[in-house]
Design an enzyme around this catalytic site. Structure first.
Site, PDB file in Angstrom:
ATOM      1  CB  CYS A  32      65.784   5.923  33.609  1.00 48.05           C
ATOM      2  SG  CYS A  32      67.171   5.102  34.406  1.00 48.05           S
ATOM      3  CB  CYS A  77      66.881   1.744  23.542  1.00 48.92           C
ATOM      4  SG  CYS A  77      67.422   3.002  24.670  1.00 48.92           S
ATOM      5  CD  GLU A 122      71.970  -1.783  34.664  1.00 45.08           C
ATOM      6  OE1 GLU A 122      71.807  -0.684  34.114  1.00 45.08           O
ATOM      7  OE2 GLU A 122      73.101  -2.271  34.880  1.00 45.08           O
ATOM      8  CD  GLU A 139      63.133  -1.188  20.041  1.00 47.06           C
ATOM      9  OE1 GLU A 139      63.728  -0.224  19.525  1.00 47.06           O
ATOM     10  OE2 GLU A 139      62.215  -1.069  20.852  1.00 47.06           O
ATOM     11  CB  SER A 172      73.350   5.902  32.566  1.00 49.00           C
ATOM     12  OG  SER A 172      73.429   5.057  31.445  1.00 49.00           O
ATOM     13  CG  LEU A 173      77.257  10.760  36.274  1.00 44.95           C
ATOM     14  CD1 LEU A 173      77.332   9.648  37.306  1.00 44.95           C
ATOM     15  CD2 LEU A 173      78.642  11.373  36.060  1.00 44.95           C
TER      16      LEU A 173
HETATM   17  N1  SAH Z   1      70.504   0.157  31.548  1.00 41.06           N
HETATM   18  C1  SAH Z   1      71.729   0.595  30.969  1.00 41.06           C
HETATM   19  C2  SAH Z   1      71.823   0.438  29.475  1.00 41.06           C
HETATM   20  C3  SAH Z   1      70.645   0.729  28.613  1.00 41.06           C
HETATM   21  S1  SAH Z   1      70.241   2.349  28.119  1.00 41.06           S
HETATM   22  C4  SAH Z   1      72.022   2.029  31.369  1.00 41.06           C
HETATM   23  O1  SAH Z   1      71.197   2.629  32.045  1.00 41.06           O
HETATM   24  O2  SAH Z   1      73.093   2.524  31.065  1.00 41.06           O
HETATM   25  C5  SAH Z   1      71.559   2.979  27.159  1.00 41.06           C
HETATM   26  C6  SAH Z   1      71.711   4.486  27.343  1.00 41.06           C
HETATM   27  O3  SAH Z   1      70.639   5.213  26.709  1.00 41.06           O
HETATM   28  C7  SAH Z   1      71.731   4.908  28.793  1.00 41.06           C
HETATM   29  O4  SAH Z   1      72.723   5.864  29.012  1.00 41.06           O
HETATM   30  C8  SAH Z   1      70.354   5.522  28.944  1.00 41.06           C
HETATM   31  O5  SAH Z   1      70.311   6.368  30.056  1.00 41.06           O
HETATM   32  C9  SAH Z   1      70.178   6.201  27.599  1.00 41.06           C
HETATM   33  N2  SAH Z   1      68.824   6.600  27.264  1.00 41.06           N
HETATM   34  C10 SAH Z   1      67.659   5.994  27.583  1.00 41.06           C
HETATM   35  N3  SAH Z   1      66.616   6.683  27.099  1.00 41.06           N
HETATM   36  C11 SAH Z   1      67.116   7.758  26.457  1.00 41.06           C
HETATM   37  C12 SAH Z   1      66.537   8.853  25.755  1.00 41.06           C
HETATM   38  N4  SAH Z   1      65.215   8.983  25.624  1.00 41.06           N
HETATM   39  N5  SAH Z   1      67.372   9.773  25.207  1.00 41.06           N
HETATM   40  C13 SAH Z   1      68.721   9.644  25.346  1.00 41.06           C
HETATM   41  N6  SAH Z   1      69.323   8.644  25.986  1.00 41.06           N
HETATM   42  C14 SAH Z   1      68.530   7.713  26.553  1.00 41.06           C
END
Ligand code: SAH
Length: 354
Positions: free
Chosen positions: A113, A340, A167, A89, A221-222
């Protein structure tokens, strides 16, 4: 098959040389390719040559399978098809400072995650540099043909965020190659200052990335103020403690002079109390950073929920009072499954159902 989209102009020239073609052909092919044309559209190449080359090399590794445009804010969600039948996507967001494309870096993700739809079936494969660039080329072509636009204005993607599925630092070499391709003047040039890369916090790779001399914005992503909470949401926190993630961020800031952005998805019952905000402010104290608060997009498969506006406001107030720069991220494309992983999953499920 050779994938020409992943090559610099110099590399395409060398490839053309191997095919016994004169140098000017490389410039023609490169120009067409970056405008989104496939072999059959390259009308200043002899037909027989196009046929021969199309059997050997790919110029458009990505095509748009589906596009949905939001009635609320013109956000466009793309489902991009890859040559092996996989799909990923992308999301095009409209800001006053230009259009931003969110691209995927892997088919799926293996980080696991708890709140993320992209990781539910693991990682199928890495995207190539040419496929990542192909996402931008496909979006640019969409923009050049979009209805209702000003015909005199040359529309294209201005900013790119690596925040789709995958990632990025788990696909390190191809991502770095992709970023370098954005510097090709004759190709699809995008200023690296307009590029953001988001990672879940792969510490050794973050440090290595700081050395690459690529002035992109690092987003991390903290999602938690401490390891106890972070481990409940992000398995990677078991490998790299938060302290090491923050040290790697300081190293990145020192090397690049650029502030780091922390993403914080507010999840009901996990990380959203005022105490959590106080603890977060404490651990980020003195750092050149910005916090992006995002109410979690609830993923039904995961049983996790977002928070109310009031909860976001309270959290924000605590951070601001402690001089931590923070904003609530605007949600875009709510009516088109902008988050996403959602559209890809939905499509795969529909394919399985029929
Ligand atoms: N792998 C990378 C980038 C992809 S995700 C990362 O972890 O940063 C991009 C962002 O969207 C990340 O901060 C991720 O934690 C967040 N994200 C994923 N699923 C989500 C959801 N359901 N609601 C809000 N943010 C989300």
């Amino acid at each position: 098959m050779t994938e020409l989209t992943g090559m610099t102009l110099a590399e395409v020239k060398a490839w053309c040389g191997e095919q016994g073609l004169p140098g000017f052909r490389a410039g023609q092919i490169f120009g067409w390719m970056h405008r989104g044309a496939d072999w059959e559209e390259m009308t200043n190449l002899p037909k027989a040559l196009r046929e021969k080359l199309s059997a050997e090399a790919v110029v458009q590794p990505v095509r748009i399978l589906q596009q949905r445009r939001s009635a609320i804010d013109d956000t466009v969600k793309f489902l991009f098809g890859l040559r092996d039948g996989n799909c990923v996507e992308g999301v095009l967001m409209r800001y006053h400072h230009g259009d931003t494309l969110c691209i995927s870096t892997q088919v799926g993700c293996r980080m696991g995650c708890a709140f993320c739809a992209s990781t539910l079936e693991g990682c199928v494969r890495n995207l190539t540099a040419g496929e990542m660039l192909g996402e931008i080329i496909a979006a640019n072509r969409y923009l050049s043909q979009e209805e209702g636009g000003d015909p005199d204005e040359k529309k294209r993607v201005h900013n790119v965020v690596l925040m789709g599925s995958g990632e990025p630092l788990d696909n390190y070499d191809e991502v770095v190659r992709f970023l370098r391709l954005l510097r090709e003047e004759e190709g699809t040039p995008i200023s690296l200052r307009g590029v953001s890369l988001s990672t879940c916090g792969l510490v050794p790779r973050m440090r290595r990335f700081a050395e690459e001399g690529l002035p992109v914005t690092l987003c991390v992503s903290l999602h938690a103020p401490n390891d106890r909470i972070r481990r409940q949401l992000m398995p990677i926190a078991n490998t790299y403690p938060m302290e090491d993630v923050l040290d790697a961020c300081r190293y990145y800031i020192g090397k690049t002079g650029r502030r780091v952005i922390f993403e914080y998805a507010m999840t009901e019952g996990f990380n959203s109390s005022e105490r959590d905000a106080e603890e977060l402010a404490h651990v980020l104290r003195g750092m050149q950073c910005h916090v992006n608060l995002i109410p979690l997009n609830s993923v039904p498969e995961r049983g996790l929920q977002g928070v109310s506006e009031e909860t976001v406001r309270r959290f924000l107030r605590v951070l601001e009072a402690r001089h931590i720069s923070a904003t609530r991220r605007r949600e875009m494309g709510d009516d088109i499954e902008g988050a996403c992983g959602q559209l890809r999953r939905r499509t795969i499920q529909q394919q399985m159902d029929t």
